[in-house]
Write a protein that holds these residues in place. Structure first.
Motif, PDB file in Angstrom:
ATOM      1  N   MET A   1     -62.102 -45.460 -45.953  1.00  0.00           N
ATOM      2  CA  MET A   1     -60.854 -46.186 -46.227  1.00  0.00           C
ATOM      3  C   MET A   1     -60.184 -46.615 -44.933  1.00  0.00           C
ATOM      4  O   MET A   1     -59.608 -47.702 -44.847  1.00  0.00           O
ATOM      5  CB  MET A   1     -59.916 -45.296 -47.049  1.00  0.00           C
ATOM      6  N   TRP A   2     -60.293 -45.739 -43.916  1.00  0.00           N
ATOM      7  CA  TRP A   2     -59.710 -46.084 -42.617  1.00  0.00           C
ATOM      8  C   TRP A   2     -60.391 -47.311 -42.021  1.00  0.00           C
ATOM      9  O   TRP A   2     -59.710 -48.269 -41.610  1.00  0.00           O
ATOM     10  CB  TRP A   2     -59.836 -44.895 -41.654  1.00  0.00           C
ATOM     11  N   ILE A   3     -61.724 -47.344 -41.975  1.00  0.00           N
ATOM     12  CA  ILE A   3     -62.420 -48.463 -41.333  1.00  0.00           C
ATOM     13  C   ILE A   3     -62.264 -49.746 -42.151  1.00  0.00           C
ATOM     14  O   ILE A   3     -62.150 -50.840 -41.598  1.00  0.00           O
ATOM     15  CB  ILE A   3     -63.909 -48.136 -41.082  1.00  0.00           C
ATOM     16  N   VAL A   4     -62.228 -49.616 -43.476  1.00  0.00           N
ATOM     17  CA  VAL A   4     -62.034 -50.815 -44.309  1.00  0.00           C
ATOM     18  C   VAL A   4     -60.621 -51.372 -44.105  1.00  0.00           C
ATOM     19  O   VAL A   4     -60.417 -52.592 -44.072  1.00  0.00           O
ATOM     20  CB  VAL A   4     -62.295 -50.505 -45.793  1.00  0.00           C
ATOM     21  N   ASP A   5     -59.660 -50.489 -43.931  1.00  0.00           N
ATOM     22  CA  ASP A   5     -58.301 -50.946 -43.640  1.00  0.00           C
ATOM     23  C   ASP A   5     -58.253 -51.660 -42.292  1.00  0.00           C
ATOM     24  O   ASP A   5     -57.580 -52.689 -42.145  1.00  0.00           O
ATOM     25  CB  ASP A   5     -57.337 -49.759 -43.635  1.00  0.00           C
ATOM     26  N   GLU A   6     -58.975 -51.140 -41.315  1.00  0.00           N
ATOM     27  CA  GLU A   6     -59.063 -51.815 -40.020  1.00  0.00           C
ATOM     28  C   GLU A   6     -59.709 -53.186 -40.170  1.00  0.00           C
ATOM     29  O   GLU A   6     -59.283 -54.175 -39.564  1.00  0.00           O
ATOM     30  CB  GLU A   6     -59.859 -50.959 -39.023  1.00  0.00           C
ATOM     31  N   MET A   7     -60.743 -53.237 -41.009  1.00  0.00           N
ATOM     32  CA  MET A   7     -61.427 -54.509 -41.248  1.00  0.00           C
ATOM     33  C   MET A   7     -60.508 -55.490 -41.973  1.00  0.00           C
ATOM     34  O   MET A   7     -60.486 -56.691 -41.668  1.00  0.00           O
ATOM     35  CB  MET A   7     -62.707 -54.269 -42.057  1.00  0.00           C
ATOM     36  N   ASN A   8     -59.718 -54.985 -42.913  1.00  0.00           N
ATOM     37  CA  ASN A   8     -58.763 -55.849 -43.617  1.00  0.00           C
ATOM     38  C   ASN A   8     -57.782 -56.507 -42.651  1.00  0.00           C
ATOM     39  O   ASN A   8     -57.431 -57.684 -42.787  1.00  0.00           O
ATOM     40  CB  ASN A   8     -57.993 -55.050 -44.665  1.00  0.00           C
ATOM     41  N   LYS A   9     -57.327 -55.702 -41.699  1.00  0.00           N
ATOM     42  CA  LYS A   9     -56.408 -56.246 -40.696  1.00  0.00           C
ATOM     43  C   LYS A   9     -57.076 -57.380 -39.910  1.00  0.00           C
ATOM     44  O   LYS A   9     -56.452 -58.401 -39.604  1.00  0.00           O
ATOM     45  CB  LYS A   9     -55.949 -55.148 -39.738  1.00  0.00           C
TER      46      LYS A   9
ATOM     47  N   PRO B   1     -64.298 -64.322 -45.834  1.00  0.00           N
ATOM     48  CA  PRO B   1     -63.982 -63.048 -46.488  1.00  0.00           C
ATOM     49  C   PRO B   1     -62.503 -62.860 -46.802  1.00  0.00           C
ATOM     50  O   PRO B   1     -61.631 -63.395 -46.116  1.00  0.00           O
ATOM     51  CB  PRO B   1     -64.465 -62.006 -45.471  1.00  0.00           C
ATOM     52  N   LYS B   2     -62.273 -62.096 -47.860  1.00  0.00           N
ATOM     53  CA  LYS B   2     -60.917 -61.701 -48.224  1.00  0.00           C
ATOM     54  C   LYS B   2     -60.774 -60.210 -47.996  1.00  0.00           C
ATOM     55  O   LYS B   2     -61.766 -59.473 -48.029  1.00  0.00           O
ATOM     56  CB  LYS B   2     -60.637 -62.046 -49.681  1.00  0.00           C
ATOM     57  N   PRO B   3     -59.563 -59.720 -47.791  1.00  0.00           N
ATOM     58  CA  PRO B   3     -59.384 -58.281 -47.596  1.00  0.00           C
ATOM     59  C   PRO B   3     -59.868 -57.494 -48.815  1.00  0.00           C
ATOM     60  O   PRO B   3     -59.708 -57.933 -49.965  1.00  0.00           O
ATOM     61  CB  PRO B   3     -57.873 -58.127 -47.404  1.00  0.00           C
ATOM     62  N   ALA B   4     -60.471 -56.359 -48.552  1.00  0.00           N
ATOM     63  CA  ALA B   4     -60.911 -55.488 -49.646  1.00  0.00           C
ATOM     64  C   ALA B   4     -59.700 -54.887 -50.351  1.00  0.00           C
ATOM     65  O   ALA B   4     -58.615 -54.754 -49.760  1.00  0.00           O
ATOM     66  CB  ALA B   4     -61.803 -54.377 -49.099  1.00  0.00           C
ATOM     67  N   ASN B   5     -59.908 -54.513 -51.590  1.00  0.00           N
ATOM     68  CA  ASN B   5     -58.818 -53.980 -52.406  1.00  0.00           C
ATOM     69  C   ASN B   5     -58.635 -52.489 -52.142  1.00  0.00           C
ATOM     70  O   ASN B   5     -59.041 -51.631 -52.928  1.00  0.00           O
ATOM     71  CB  ASN B   5     -59.114 -54.234 -53.884  1.00  0.00           C
TER      72      ASN B   5
END
Length: 783
Positions: A606-614, A711-715
């Motif tokens: 969840m941490w890395i996906v949040d970083e990727m979302n940013k 790409p769009k941010p992950a949910n």
């Protein structure tokens, strides 16, 4: 476990089959399927090789095009090649050792065509190798097709715009003082003038006051123009010369009477404070004569020689005339002294010859009356960077005369007019390219044969058609505005201004939504590249040595070219290869693991996906503002640090799960997250580095990444347990402890105490750092 990516390393040799495939299958052909994103690319001259500035800026333009395709836009991105005007003529003169003045027109045009035929497709090949995704590599009439500015179709469009403007009464002919380049043999516009400090001589010369017979000393760098002197002026604040007001001066050598008056143009600090105002010695003279309503005496002909108004100097070239009049002044003891100086001199931007000012009949396009409206247009168009708008506004402020659009050269679009001796003017037919100098027409009014116009149109009158051409002006398909004009800051006053002006006159609206203005590419010390300095970097050598991808990545990472110059060197470009290698290695590693379906994220995931979302949000926001530099820097940092050095190190044990310390779902979450992050990273990078991302995505997914959606941010909810910096600091402290105590990174630690906030990733930390006992509190480690 084997990698799906067989090649162990990325190689520049992988680029050729990729760009050849793009060309063969016409992957980037313009297909109108929705919102059109149109790019009015600057057509490079076909007879000159692509230089480092071209390579850099066209590469960045390609990033714009690739991003907008991912956003679902229909991208109109045509390649134009400029084959018109003075640069072609001057190249032909040099190549064939001929002069436009002495060569018959038909023969000279044939030489220009021969030069263009000899010009290789080097420019086209260079753009292809760089991965520029132009719509087409073939010349044609369809939207997106490559176009040539000397083609009958393009020239017919130029003439059509002339006819429309003529019919509106916006073009007129007048004989007036014009900027004239002796080297080019033609009138040039103010926008084609540069200034250079050239070595000159300041001459103090004796004039005589008729009424008192006293001497006054006047300094000048143009003594050959004494014959055209119309007035002597002094500054109204200069008390030394107020007594001369209303008196008369006698010019030396020519013995002509001229009035003496006060005027603020005289500089009290320059020379003796007295100034002779000659007919058209410089722009100040021109303004003065207009202001004072003086009739100019023209002493220089268009061949650069002095005429009958120059008296004893008639028939001499300007430099020869200067020498002769100096000798005459010395002979009669009228030369007080001379001193060498650097004189700010107007020169032709192309030939670099000093500009003269002579009277000639020319065609003019009205522009002075539009200065206020042009400023409003400049304010409506979006500029990147915003401060570049001021360059345009400053130029509009400086416009003082209408645009002289006719030229006395050969290889350009002809003025589509015929003139009959009865006074009738015949205008060409719209949509048909005409050459009045060789085509006969009869006057409908009197029946006599009309004389075809021999002049051609200014190159910028041609070049300012580019958005009209790509949007198909004059057809039902014409739907302005064009989305984007990318160009250099040095041609804001010409290409950009004239394009906006012409569109204002023809369609009464801005022709562009956005203007992107770039600075220059300089050497690593910040100096302008030049052959004389030996610091020129040839993009062809870059392509031979490294391929396109390191160069493309350098273009994005090095800096924001809309804000400042980019410093370039082989070392800087070579440095970008390390990031490509890192991306390749990370991709090979992840490809060893199966690409599973979506799984339930673990806290570390969840941490890395949040970083990727940013990163997704940031990249999209900045790409939309034509900024690829700042996202590229963050993406590079994410790859090296956040992803490879920290997430991969922490998650690899869970991904392998060789000791079954993790559940199946925990392992599945690791595998899914690895592939998700890699796919997203490749998509964010593919507008910047299209070759390596294309190859990797094809090997990984057997799909073309360049038809993927952005790409769009992950949910996922924002991750708040700890920050990226917190985690990096924790890992670094543990690794440092091991190193300082002579332990390998794989060595076990008997006990480690870490802050409570890291409890959520306990299992990943224990597995990665080989911690036998994990406690929570103030940080500490034990062997």
């Amino acid at each position: 476990m084997e990698s799906k990516i067989e090649d162990k390393n990325w190689s520049k040799d992988m680029e050729k089959p990729i760009f050849e495939n793009w060309k063969k299958h016409k992957d980037y052909k313009f297909l109108k399927k929705g919102k059109v994103f149109s790019i009015d690319t600057p057509p490079p001259y076909v007879n000159t090789p692509v230089h480092i500035g071209h390579a850099t800026t066209y590469t960045i333009m390609d990033m714009f095009a690739r991003f907008h395709r991912m956003m679902g836009d229909s991208v109109l991105f045509p390649l134009g090649l400029d084959r018109n005007g003075l640069p072609i003529e001057m190249a032909a003169e040099k190549r064939f050792n001929i002069s436009v003045v002495d060569t018959p027109r038909e023969e000279f045009i044939d030489k220009c065509k021969k030069l263009l035929e000899e010009a290789s497709g080097e420019s086209i090949d260079s753009f292809l190798q760089l991965g520029i995704s132009f719509n087409s590599w073939n010349v044609g009439p369809k939207p997106g097709d490559m176009y040539l500015t000397d083609s009958p179709e393009y020239r017919a469009l130029t003439q059509a715009t002339f006819i429309d403007l003529w019919n509106q009464g916006l073009i007129y002919e007048d004989e007036r003082i014009n900027n004239f380049c002796p080297g080019c043999g033609t009138t040039i516009a103010d926008a084609e003038i540069e200034y250079a400090d050239l070595p000159s001589t300041f001459n103090d010369i004796r004039f005589r006051v008729r009424e008192t017979d006293e001497e006054i000393i006047i300094g000048t760098t143009r003594p050959e123009l004494i014959c055209t002197c119309a007035m002597i002026v002094y500054n109204p604040e200069d008390t030394r010369y107020k007594y001369l007001e209303g008196k008369t001066a006698m010019t030396p050598v020519f013995n002509k009477e001229v009035p003496i008056k006060a005027h603020p143009y005289a500089d009290m600090e320059k020379g003796t404070g007295l100034m002779m105002m000659c007919s058209m010695g410089d722009q100040t003279d021109i303004r003065f004569f207009r202001e004072m309503k003086l009739e100019p005496v023209i002493a220089i002909n268009k061949d650069g020689k002095m005429n009958k108004n120059a008296g004893i100097l008639e028939g001499l070239k300007v430099k020869e005339a200067r020498e002769k009049v100096i000798n005459e002044l010395k002979k009669h003891d009228l030369l007080v002294k001379q001193r060498k100086m650097a004189h700010r001199t107007p020169i032709c931007e192309r030939s670099k010859d000093p500009v003269e000012f002579i009277s000639m009949p020319e065609l003019y396009l009205k522009q002075v009356h539009l200065k206020g409206e042009m400023k409003e247009i400049a304010k409506k168009v979006n500029f990147f960077a915003p401060r570049s708008r001021q360059i345009l506004l400053d130029w509009i402020d400086s416009v003082s005369i209408d645009w002289p659009i006719s030229r006395r050269r050969y290889y350009a679009t002809e003025v589509p007019l015929w003139r009959c001796e009865c006074g009738e003017i015949i205008v060409g037919e719209k949509g048909k390219y005409v050459q009045p100098w060789k085509e006969k027409k009869k006057c409908k009014k009197c029946g006599k044969e009309a004389k075809g116009e021999e002049r051609v149109l200014d190159t910028w009158f041609d070049s300012s058609n580019s958005p009209l051409h790509i949007l198909k002006y004059g057809t039902d398909d014409f739907k302005p505005p064009c989305t984007l004009r990318p160009q250099g800051k040095e041609i804001v006053r010409t290409w950009l201004y004239y394009t906006l002006l012409k569109a204002k006159l023809l369609i009464d609206k801005p022709i562009f939504e956005v203007v992107w203005i770039h600075h220059h590419v300089v050497d690593e010390k910040g100096k302008k590249m030049s052959k004389s300095l030996g610091n020129v970097i040839d993009p062809h050598k870059i392509l031979e040595r490294y391929g396109a991808e390191p160069f493309r990545l350098w273009c994005a990472v090095e800096g924001n070219i809309t804000e400042s110059d980019l410093k370039c060197s082989f070392q800087r470009i070579e440095g970008a290869t390390k990031t490509l290698t890192k991306l390749w290695n990370v991709s090979r590693f992840i490809s060893m693991f199966p690409y599973t379906g979506e799984a339930r994220y673990q806290p570390l995931d969840m941490w890395i996906v949040d970083e990727m979302n940013k990163l997704v949000d940031y990249s999209k926001k900045h790409y939309e503002k034509y900024d690829f530099h700042n996202p590229a820097v963050l993406l590079k940092n994410f790859l090296w640090e956040t992803f490879a050095s920290h997430y991969l190190e922490l998650v690899k044990n869970r991904a392998y799960n060789q000791e079954d310390k993790f559940t199946k779902s925990e392992q599945q979450a690791a595998l899914y997250t690895l592939h998700y992050c890699l796919d997203t990273l490749l998509k964010l990078l593919c507008p910047i580095i299209p070759f390596i991302t294309s190859k990797l995505y094809k090997d990984l997914r057997d799909k073309d990444i360049h038809i993927s959606k952005f790409p769009k941010p992950a949910n996922v909810n924002p991750f708040t347990d700890f920050t990226k910096e917190d985690l990096m600091d924790l890992n670094s402290r543990i690794w440092k402890f091991k190193k300082d105590n002579g332990l390998s990174l794989k060595s076990a630690l008997s006990a480690t105490t870490i802050p409570e906030k890291f409890r959520v990733i306990e299992k990943d930390l224990i597995a990665t750092h080989k911690i036998e006992k994990l406690n929570y509190g103030e940080f500490s480690c034990q062997k």
